[in-house]
Design an enzyme around this catalytic site. Structure first.
Site, short mmCIF file in Angstrom:
data_model
loop_
_atom_site.label_atom_id
_atom_site.label_comp_id
_atom_site.label_asym_id
_atom_site.label_seq_id
_atom_site.Cartn_x
_atom_site.Cartn_y
_atom_site.Cartn_z
N GLU A 26 0.84 -1.20 0.00
CA GLU A 26 0.00 0.00 0.00
C GLU A 26 0.88 1.25 0.00
O GLU A 26 1.82 1.35 0.78
CB GLU A 26 -0.93 0.03 1.23
CG GLU A 26 -2.06 -0.97 1.14
CD GLU A 26 -3.16 -0.74 2.19
OE1 GLU A 26 -3.10 0.25 2.93
OE2 GLU A 26 -4.06 -1.59 2.24
N HIS A 80 -4.20 6.75 0.52
CA HIS A 80 -3.49 5.48 0.53
C HIS A 80 -4.14 4.57 -0.50
O HIS A 80 -5.24 4.87 -0.99
CB HIS A 80 -3.43 4.85 1.92
CG HIS A 80 -4.70 4.22 2.40
ND1 HIS A 80 -5.77 4.96 2.84
CD2 HIS A 80 -5.09 2.93 2.48
CE1 HIS A 80 -6.75 4.14 3.20
NE2 HIS A 80 -6.37 2.89 2.99
N HIS A 82 -5.43 0.81 -2.09
CA HIS A 82 -5.87 -0.57 -1.86
C HIS A 82 -5.47 -1.37 -3.08
O HIS A 82 -5.91 -1.08 -4.19
CB HIS A 82 -7.39 -0.63 -1.63
CG HIS A 82 -7.77 -0.23 -0.25
ND1 HIS A 82 -9.07 -0.26 0.21
CD2 HIS A 82 -7.01 0.19 0.80
CE1 HIS A 82 -9.10 0.14 1.48
NE2 HIS A 82 -7.87 0.43 1.86
ZN LIG Z 1 -7.07 1.08 3.54
#
Ligand SMILES: [Zn+2]
Length: 140
Positions: A26, A80, A82
């Protein structure tokens, strides 16, 4: 729905590029803005180095916040990625981020499970729930 934040296509693409570069780990970073318009996307290091979760070292966060301050902008949120699931804040995201960064901090989640079709969604995390927000893409 009110627009939570505005950013350029190029800034959106910076977050997507970061997510694709770091996958399957990530990627994460901070978003600076002035008057609701993003001024800068700042990459951070995922201290977890994990495909399933992220965190940013508090000292690194502070360093970014100081630079954002110095530039006359303010911390507006985070992003962020995924890399194997839809771009919806996970229970872990909510537990880690929700108590510290509720509205007006925007959480962009960059979904790159399908690398050819990145999907970006924006959220507030409020009272332990993800509430989707609208964002506007500006020319430039
Ligand atoms: Zn997340």
């Amino acid at each position: 729905m009110a627009i939570a934040i505005r950013l350029t296509r190029a800034q959106l693409d910076q977050m997507i590029a970061h997510a694709l570069e770091d996958a399957p780990i990530e990627a994460c970073g901070l978003i600076a803005a002035r008057n609701g318009v993003v001024t800068e996307i700042r990459r951070a290091r995922n201290a977890e180095n994990s495909p399933y979760r992220f965190s940013i070292d508090p000292l690194e966060t502070r360093r970014h916040e100081e630079a954002i301050d110095a530039a006359g902008a303010e911390l507006a949120g985070f992003y962020h990625s995924h890399t194997g699931s839809p771009p919806i804040p996970s229970p872990t995201d909510i537990r880690m981020m929700g108590p510290f960064f509720g509205p007006p901090f925007v959480h962009f989640v960059i979904g790159v499970a399908d690398r050819a079709n990145p999907e970006v969604r924006a959220w507030y995390i409020q009272d332990g729930q993800p509430i989707e927000q609208e964002f506007e893409i500006l020319p430039g």
